[in-house]
Motif scaffolding. Structure first.
Motif, mmCIF file in Angstrom:
data_model
loop_
_atom_site.group_PDB
_atom_site.id
_atom_site.type_symbol
_atom_site.label_atom_id
_atom_site.label_comp_id
_atom_site.label_asym_id
_atom_site.label_seq_id
_atom_site.Cartn_x
_atom_site.Cartn_y
_atom_site.Cartn_z
ATOM 1 N N TYR A 1 0.852 -1.186 0.000
ATOM 2 C CA TYR A 1 0.000 0.000 0.000
ATOM 3 C C TYR A 1 0.887 1.235 0.000
ATOM 4 O O TYR A 1 1.757 1.366 0.871
ATOM 5 C CB TYR A 1 -0.922 -0.009 1.231
ATOM 6 C CG TYR A 1 -1.867 1.157 1.294
ATOM 7 C CD1 TYR A 1 -3.010 1.183 0.498
ATOM 8 C CD2 TYR A 1 -1.617 2.242 2.133
ATOM 9 C CE1 TYR A 1 -3.879 2.259 0.536
ATOM 10 C CE2 TYR A 1 -2.476 3.320 2.172
ATOM 11 C CZ TYR A 1 -3.612 3.323 1.372
ATOM 12 O OH TYR A 1 -4.461 4.402 1.411
ATOM 13 N N ASP A 2 0.689 2.078 -0.976
ATOM 14 C CA ASP A 2 1.383 3.359 -0.998
ATOM 15 C C ASP A 2 2.906 3.177 -0.913
ATOM 16 O O ASP A 2 3.582 3.888 -0.163
ATOM 17 C CB ASP A 2 0.848 4.219 0.164
ATOM 18 C CG ASP A 2 1.268 5.691 0.030
ATOM 19 O OD1 ASP A 2 1.549 6.116 -1.114
ATOM 20 O OD2 ASP A 2 1.327 6.387 1.061
ATOM 21 N N GLY A 3 3.419 2.181 -1.633
ATOM 22 C CA GLY A 3 4.862 1.966 -1.674
ATOM 23 C C GLY A 3 5.439 1.213 -0.485
ATOM 24 O O GLY A 3 6.623 0.913 -0.451
ATOM 25 N N ALA A 4 4.591 0.885 0.486
ATOM 26 C CA ALA A 4 5.080 0.167 1.684
ATOM 27 C C ALA A 4 4.607 -1.276 1.664
ATOM 28 O O ALA A 4 3.613 -1.621 1.017
ATOM 29 C CB ALA A 4 4.573 0.860 2.949
ATOM 30 N N LEU A 5 5.336 -2.117 2.394
ATOM 31 C CA LEU A 5 4.871 -3.478 2.670
ATOM 32 C C LEU A 5 4.096 -3.389 3.983
ATOM 33 O O LEU A 5 4.633 -2.939 4.993
ATOM 34 C CB LEU A 5 6.067 -4.417 2.822
ATOM 35 C CG LEU A 5 5.699 -5.890 3.019
ATOM 36 C CD1 LEU A 5 5.405 -6.536 1.671
ATOM 37 C CD2 LEU A 5 6.825 -6.637 3.715
ATOM 38 N N VAL A 6 2.830 -3.804 3.956
ATOM 39 C CA VAL A 6 1.998 -3.673 5.155
ATOM 40 C C VAL A 6 1.790 -5.052 5.776
ATOM 41 O O VAL A 6 1.239 -5.950 5.142
ATOM 42 C CB VAL A 6 0.636 -3.022 4.816
ATOM 43 C CG1 VAL A 6 -0.226 -2.901 6.068
ATOM 44 C CG2 VAL A 6 0.850 -1.654 4.183
ATOM 45 N N VAL A 7 2.259 -5.192 7.001
ATOM 46 C CA VAL A 7 2.146 -6.459 7.731
ATOM 47 C C VAL A 7 0.973 -6.329 8.700
ATOM 48 O O VAL A 7 1.069 -5.652 9.720
ATOM 49 C CB VAL A 7 3.438 -6.761 8.520
ATOM 50 C CG1 VAL A 7 3.338 -8.109 9.225
ATOM 51 C CG2 VAL A 7 4.654 -6.722 7.605
#
Ligand SMILES: *Cc1c(COP(=O)(O)O)cnc(C)c1O
Length: 384
Positions: free
Chosen positions: A355-361
């Motif tokens: 999401y939005d360039g991030a890896l979301v854990v």
């Protein structure tokens, strides 16, 4: 409950690796996990036969009482719920119409949708025999436009609850007030509106005739859901659903949308448990787990991290509880896409969201016993 060894071996036989789901509740990833208590209860249901019409009637009464609605009916998910709500509004209890759906001719079948409410699940209207008619423009719909769109071919107005706050669209109460003089049913897709709890009954309380919910969002079966509504409207749903196809007088519309008795019972039990759950503690536990994962990754030079809220529901995100960790590549470390690929290659494989360039854990769907493995895999993936 099956031991993890048994679970793994049966997946191995199929050639489908086990998944550590750090992404959240998605149909493609299996929805949610049923609790051990519910798993045990449906084991009892599985071990003997019972009448599906009785199970549907009684579970509907229980659900209506639990949430304080007039009536309810378990259905195989919210998408099927939309189709069944629409079919109910077209047939209105007439079995000969139900038999012809979704191709009934000469019946009012137009379902109005504000143009700004166009969304993925509106196509389920057609499954129930309806035709979506969009009203207004992307920048808004006026009461006058919606009023003028109502005609002899209109059978309902569909209102996706999660888009209810969109600027320039008419709010539910206004839509209900506008529909009332025409005796036009208002149908709400409230698929994920099961938290905060008071939302559940709010749509029918505001005058919607029917509102459907997906069980996947309250830790129920992936193939479960329910519809709330007025008694006459739920009676119309009952008249088009899969029950009594062989034993009743009509080959009803909903025959292909059938459920196991375990799904029906698990949907009711999951809702009961959801309403009794301490949700403040649930969110507090997510925050603790996110912090633990954050600490375990703190020494990695190639990552920056920020606790966050990852949810479909903007209203919950606004309250800023934490259920996820956003990880971003920094310095010479691997890119997020590379990390995603590395996580997907393991067995069990790990799935996070991007999401939005991030890896979301997202920890909500990670079993506590899988947390160490998740950390190990994240560390290995970010180390390149
Ligand atoms: C998931 C979802 C649905 C479909 O629900 P199922 O129970 O999976 O059929 C419908 N509408 C919205 C907004 C959803 O998020």
């Amino acid at each position: 409950m099956a031991s993890s060894v048994t679970r793994e071996s049966v997946l191995r036989r199929l050639g489908v690796p086990r998944l550590v789901n750090a992404s959240g509740i998605y149909t493609d990833l299996g929805g949610a996990c049923l609790s051990p208590a519910i798993w045990e209860s449906i084991g009892e249901v599985n071990a003997s036969f019972s009448s599906l019409p009785d199970l549907l009637d009684r579970s509907g009464e229980q659900i209506a009482a639990l949430v304080g609605a007039e009536a309810a009916r378990v259905v195989p998910g919210a998408s099927a719920g939309i189709a069944l709500m629409v079919a109910a509004c077209i047939a209105r209890g007439d079995g000969t119409v139900s038999e012809q759906l979704p191709g009934a001719s000469g019946c009012a079948g137009q379902v109005l949708l504000q143009r700004g409410h166009r969304y993925n699940y509106a196509r389920c209207v057609a499954l129930g025999g309806g035709t979506v008619v969009e009203v207004g423009t992307e920048s808004g719909t006026s009461a006058d436009e919606l009023n003028r769109a109502i005609g002899p071919d209109t059978c309902a107005i569909l209102f996706p609850a999660h888009l209810g706050g969109k600027v320039s669209t008419l709010p539910l109460q206004e839509v209900v007030a506008l529909a009332e003089p025409h005796r036009l049913p208002v149908l709400v897709d409230a698929a994920y509106m099961s938290y905060p709890l008071e939302l559940i009954s709010s749509y029918t309380d505001q005058g919607a005739d029917l509102a459907c919910f997906s069980a996947k969002y309250f830790y129920g079966p992936n193939s479960g859901g329910f519809i709330l509504g007025t008694s006459p409207a739920i009676a119309d749903v009952r008249a088009v659903d899969f029950t009594e196809y062989e034993s009743g007088p009509f080959r009803n519309f909903g025959r292909a949308l059938k459920m196991d008795r375990t799904t029906v019972v698990a949907t009711w039990l999951a809702l009961e448990a959801w309403l009794a759950m301490d949700h403040e503690t649930r969110w507090a536990e997510y925050a603790v787990r996110v912090e633990r994962i954050d600490r375990a990754l703190a020494d990695l030079p190639s990552v920056t991290s920020a606790p966050c809220c990852y949810t479909l529901d903007d209203r919950i995100a606004e309250r800023a509880p934490v259920n996820a960790l956003a990880l971003r590549a920094s310095g010479a470390g691997p890119a997020v896409d590379t990390v995603v690929q590395a996580l997907a290659a393991g067995d069990p494989w790990v799935r996070c969201s991007q999401y939005d360039g991030a890896l979301v854990v997202c920890v909500e769907t990670v079993a506590p016993e899988d947390e160490e493995y998740l950390i190990e895999r994240l560390r290995a993936a970010w180390s390149g």
